[in-house]
Write a protein that holds these residues in place. Structure first.
Motif, PDB file in Angstrom:
ATOM      1  N   VAL A   1      54.225  40.362  52.875  1.00 58.91           N
ATOM      2  CA  VAL A   1      52.816  40.204  52.529  1.00 58.91           C
ATOM      3  C   VAL A   1      52.670  40.272  51.019  1.00 58.91           C
ATOM      4  CG1 VAL A   1      50.517  41.189  52.745  1.00 58.91           C
ATOM      5  CG2 VAL A   1      52.059  41.204  54.705  1.00 58.91           C
ATOM      6  N   GLN A   2      51.856  39.380  50.492  1.00 62.77           N
ATOM      7  CA  GLN A   2      51.646  39.336  49.046  1.00 62.77           C
ATOM      8  C   GLN A   2      50.162  39.153  48.753  1.00 62.77           C
ATOM      9  OE1 GLN A   2      53.680  36.137  47.053  1.00 62.77           O
ATOM     10  NE2 GLN A   2      53.511  37.092  45.054  1.00 62.77           N
ATOM     11  N   LEU A   3      49.683  39.871  47.728  1.00 63.78           N
ATOM     12  CA  LEU A   3      48.301  39.740  47.272  1.00 63.78           C
ATOM     13  C   LEU A   3      48.322  39.258  45.834  1.00 63.78           C
ATOM     14  CD1 LEU A   3      46.858  43.141  48.554  1.00 63.78           C
ATOM     15  CD2 LEU A   3      46.822  40.937  49.721  1.00 63.78           C
ATOM     16  N   VAL A   4      47.489  38.274  45.543  1.00 65.82           N
ATOM     17  CA  VAL A   4      47.416  37.734  44.185  1.00 65.82           C
ATOM     18  C   VAL A   4      45.963  37.743  43.739  1.00 65.82           C
ATOM     19  CG1 VAL A   4      47.857  35.764  42.693  1.00 65.82           C
ATOM     20  CG2 VAL A   4      49.442  36.287  44.561  1.00 65.82           C
ATOM     21  N   GLU A   5      45.680  38.538  42.705  1.00 69.60           N
ATOM     22  CA  GLU A   5      44.322  38.605  42.164  1.00 69.60           C
ATOM     23  C   GLU A   5      44.146  37.580  41.053  1.00 69.60           C
ATOM     24  OE1 GLU A   5      45.255  43.200  42.599  1.00 69.60           O
ATOM     25  OE2 GLU A   5      46.328  41.442  41.858  1.00 69.60           O
ATOM     26  N   SER A   6      42.912  37.172  40.872  1.00 67.01           N
ATOM     27  CA  SER A   6      42.571  36.283  39.768  1.00 67.01           C
ATOM     28  C   SER A   6      41.101  36.478  39.420  1.00 67.01           C
ATOM     29  CB  SER A   6      42.845  34.826  40.138  1.00 67.01           C
ATOM     30  OG  SER A   6      42.067  34.453  41.256  1.00 67.01           O
ATOM     31  N   GLY A   7      40.715  35.963  38.262  1.00 62.67           N
ATOM     32  CA  GLY A   7      39.310  35.994  37.876  1.00 62.67           C
ATOM     33  C   GLY A   7      38.974  36.960  36.762  1.00 62.67           C
ATOM     34  N   GLY A   8      39.930  37.748  36.333  1.00 63.09           N
ATOM     35  CA  GLY A   8      39.653  38.682  35.263  1.00 63.09           C
ATOM     36  C   GLY A   8      39.437  37.980  33.936  1.00 63.09           C
ATOM     37  N   GLY A   9      38.962  38.752  32.941  1.00 65.76           N
ATOM     38  CA  GLY A   9      38.743  38.186  31.625  1.00 65.76           C
ATOM     39  C   GLY A   9      37.772  39.008  30.829  1.00 65.76           C
ATOM     40  N   LEU A  10      37.287  38.413  29.751  1.00 64.80           N
ATOM     41  CA  LEU A  10      36.341  39.070  28.848  1.00 64.80           C
ATOM     42  C   LEU A  10      34.920  38.651  29.222  1.00 64.80           C
ATOM     43  CD1 LEU A  10      35.775  40.740  26.273  1.00 64.80           C
ATOM     44  CD2 LEU A  10      36.074  38.613  24.984  1.00 64.80           C
ATOM     45  N   VAL A  11      34.049  39.639  29.390  1.00 64.90           N
ATOM     46  CA  VAL A  11      32.664  39.377  29.781  1.00 64.90           C
ATOM     47  C   VAL A  11      31.746  40.205  28.885  1.00 64.90           C
ATOM     48  CG1 VAL A  11      31.029  39.336  31.691  1.00 64.90           C
ATOM     49  CG2 VAL A  11      33.476  39.215  32.165  1.00 64.90           C
ATOM     50  N   LYS A  12      30.617  39.653  28.550  1.00 71.61           N
ATOM     51  CA  LYS A  12      29.653  40.394  27.740  1.00 71.61           C
ATOM     52  C   LYS A  12      28.841  41.335  28.619  1.00 71.61           C
ATOM     53  CE  LYS A  12      29.180  36.980  24.067  1.00 71.61           C
ATOM     54  NZ  LYS A  12      28.256  36.120  23.292  1.00 71.61           N
ATOM     55  N   PRO A  13      28.372  42.433  28.079  1.00 71.83           N
ATOM     56  CA  PRO A  13      27.524  43.346  28.855  1.00 71.83           C
ATOM     57  C   PRO A  13      26.335  42.604  29.460  1.00 71.83           C
ATOM     58  CG  PRO A  13      28.170  44.379  26.810  1.00 71.83           C
ATOM     59  CD  PRO A  13      28.647  42.962  26.727  1.00 71.83           C
ATOM     60  N   GLY A  14      26.066  42.912  30.710  1.00 66.74           N
ATOM     61  CA  GLY A  14      25.000  42.230  31.425  1.00 66.74           C
ATOM     62  C   GLY A  14      25.452  40.971  32.128  1.00 66.74           C
ATOM     63  N   GLY A  15      26.677  40.568  31.873  1.00 69.99           N
ATOM     64  CA  GLY A  15      27.194  39.349  32.482  1.00 69.99           C
ATOM     65  C   GLY A  15      27.744  39.572  33.870  1.00 69.99           C
ATOM     66  N   SER A  16      28.277  38.497  34.444  1.00 71.97           N
ATOM     67  CA  SER A  16      28.826  38.526  35.797  1.00 71.97           C
ATOM     68  C   SER A  16      30.239  37.956  35.821  1.00 71.97           C
ATOM     69  CB  SER A  16      27.948  37.705  36.744  1.00 71.97           C
ATOM     70  OG  SER A  16      26.643  38.235  36.833  1.00 71.97           O
ATOM     71  N   ARG A  17      30.973  38.354  36.815  1.00 75.54           N
ATOM     72  CA  ARG A  17      32.332  37.861  37.002  1.00 75.54           C
ATOM     73  C   ARG A  17      32.685  38.021  38.469  1.00 75.54           C
ATOM     74  NH1 ARG A  17      35.028  35.396  32.589  1.00 75.54           N
ATOM     75  NH2 ARG A  17      37.227  35.184  33.142  1.00 75.54           N
ATOM     76  N   THR A  18      33.437  37.076  39.003  1.00 79.15           N
ATOM     77  CA  THR A  18      33.890  37.195  40.386  1.00 79.15           C
ATOM     78  C   THR A  18      35.411  37.231  40.425  1.00 79.15           C
ATOM     79  OG1 THR A  18      31.932  36.085  41.267  1.00 79.15           O
ATOM     80  CG2 THR A  18      33.883  36.153  42.672  1.00 79.15           C
ATOM     81  N   LEU A  19      35.944  38.260  41.019  1.00 76.84           N
ATOM     82  CA  LEU A  19      37.383  38.386  41.206  1.00 76.84           C
ATOM     83  C   LEU A  19      37.767  37.884  42.594  1.00 76.84           C
ATOM     84  CD1 LEU A  19      37.960  41.987  39.776  1.00 76.84           C
ATOM     85  CD2 LEU A  19      37.924  39.796  38.559  1.00 76.84           C
ATOM     86  N   SER A  20      38.962  37.331  42.691  1.00 77.77           N
ATOM     87  CA  SER A  20      39.487  36.860  43.973  1.00 77.77           C
ATOM     88  C   SER A  20      40.820  37.525  44.258  1.00 77.77           C
ATOM     89  CB  SER A  20      39.687  35.339  43.947  1.00 77.77           C
ATOM     90  OG  SER A  20      38.488  34.663  43.673  1.00 77.77           O
ATOM     91  N   CYS A  21      41.087  37.724  45.528  1.00 80.24           N
ATOM     92  CA  CYS A  21      42.366  38.282  45.959  1.00 80.24           C
ATOM     93  C   CYS A  21      42.820  37.472  47.169  1.00 80.24           C
ATOM     94  CB  CYS A  21      42.214  39.746  46.318  1.00 80.24           C
ATOM     95  SG  CYS A  21      43.679  40.489  47.074  1.00 80.24           S
ATOM     96  N   ALA A  22      43.845  36.677  46.969  1.00 82.76           N
ATOM     97  CA  ALA A  22      44.357  35.826  48.039  1.00 82.76           C
ATOM     98  C   ALA A  22      45.581  36.474  48.668  1.00 82.76           C
ATOM     99  CB  ALA A  22      44.714  34.460  47.477  1.00 82.76           C
ATOM    100  N   ALA A  23      45.574  36.525  49.992  1.00 81.85           N
ATOM    101  CA  ALA A  23      46.678  37.145  50.722  1.00 81.85           C
ATOM    102  C   ALA A  23      47.531  36.101  51.413  1.00 81.85           C
ATOM    103  CB  ALA A  23      46.138  38.128  51.750  1.00 81.85           C
ATOM    104  N   SER A  24      48.812  36.369  51.466  1.00 86.59           N
ATOM    105  CA  SER A  24      49.731  35.511  52.213  1.00 86.59           C
ATOM    106  C   SER A  24      50.717  36.396  52.960  1.00 86.59           C
ATOM    107  CB  SER A  24      50.482  34.566  51.268  1.00 86.59           C
ATOM    108  OG  SER A  24      51.235  35.304  50.332  1.00 86.59           O
ATOM    109  N   GLY A  25      51.187  35.882  54.086  1.00 80.92           N
ATOM    110  CA  GLY A  25      52.193  36.625  54.833  1.00 80.92           C
ATOM    111  C   GLY A  25      51.683  37.354  56.047  1.00 80.92           C
TER     112      GLY A  25
END
Length: 118
Positions: A1-25
């Motif tokens: 089983v493997q989990l791979v996250e993505s979506g991180g980065g630099l965001v300004k205060p008050g902003g939004s961001r969506t992280l993803s975690c895809a699983a396989s196995g």
């Protein structure tokens, strides 16, 4: 089983961001029970941010993110998301996806950095 996250980065205060975690196995007797997002800020321990069960029925949030973050799961894509709104500098951390799998196993992703800064 493997989990791979993505979506991180630099965001300004008050902003939004969506992280993803895809699983396989996952297949057959090897299945996920609970999906969670944790985070670890510099110099601090790892803390639970949000979790969702495999039936997409129960969710749980840390008090610090209630009303701002939403955890969701796409069953067909075997992916869990963390929608983060109204981000604050205190949300800066490495975010980790974790699955509690059958056989009482914890599976962790590699983490993705989220930095909230002007």
């Amino acid at each position: 089983v493997q989990l791979v996250e993505s979506g991180g980065g630099l965001v300004k205060p008050g902003g939004s961001r969506t992280l993803s975690c895809a699983a396989s196995g996952f297949s057959g007797h090897n299945f996920a029970i609970t999906w969670s997002w944790f985070r670890q800020a510099p110099g601090k321990g790892r803390e639970l941010v949000a979790s969702i069960d495999s039936m997409n029925v129960r969710t749980n949030y840390a008090d610090s993110v209630k009303g701002r973050f939403i955890i969701s799961r796409d069953v067909a894509k075997n992916t869990v998301y963390l929608q983060m709104n109204w981000l604050e500098p205190e949300d800066t951390a490495v975010y980790y996806c974790k699955v509690l799998a059958s056989g009482d196993r914890d599976v962790w992703g590699q983490g993705t950095q989220v930095t909230v800064s002007p």
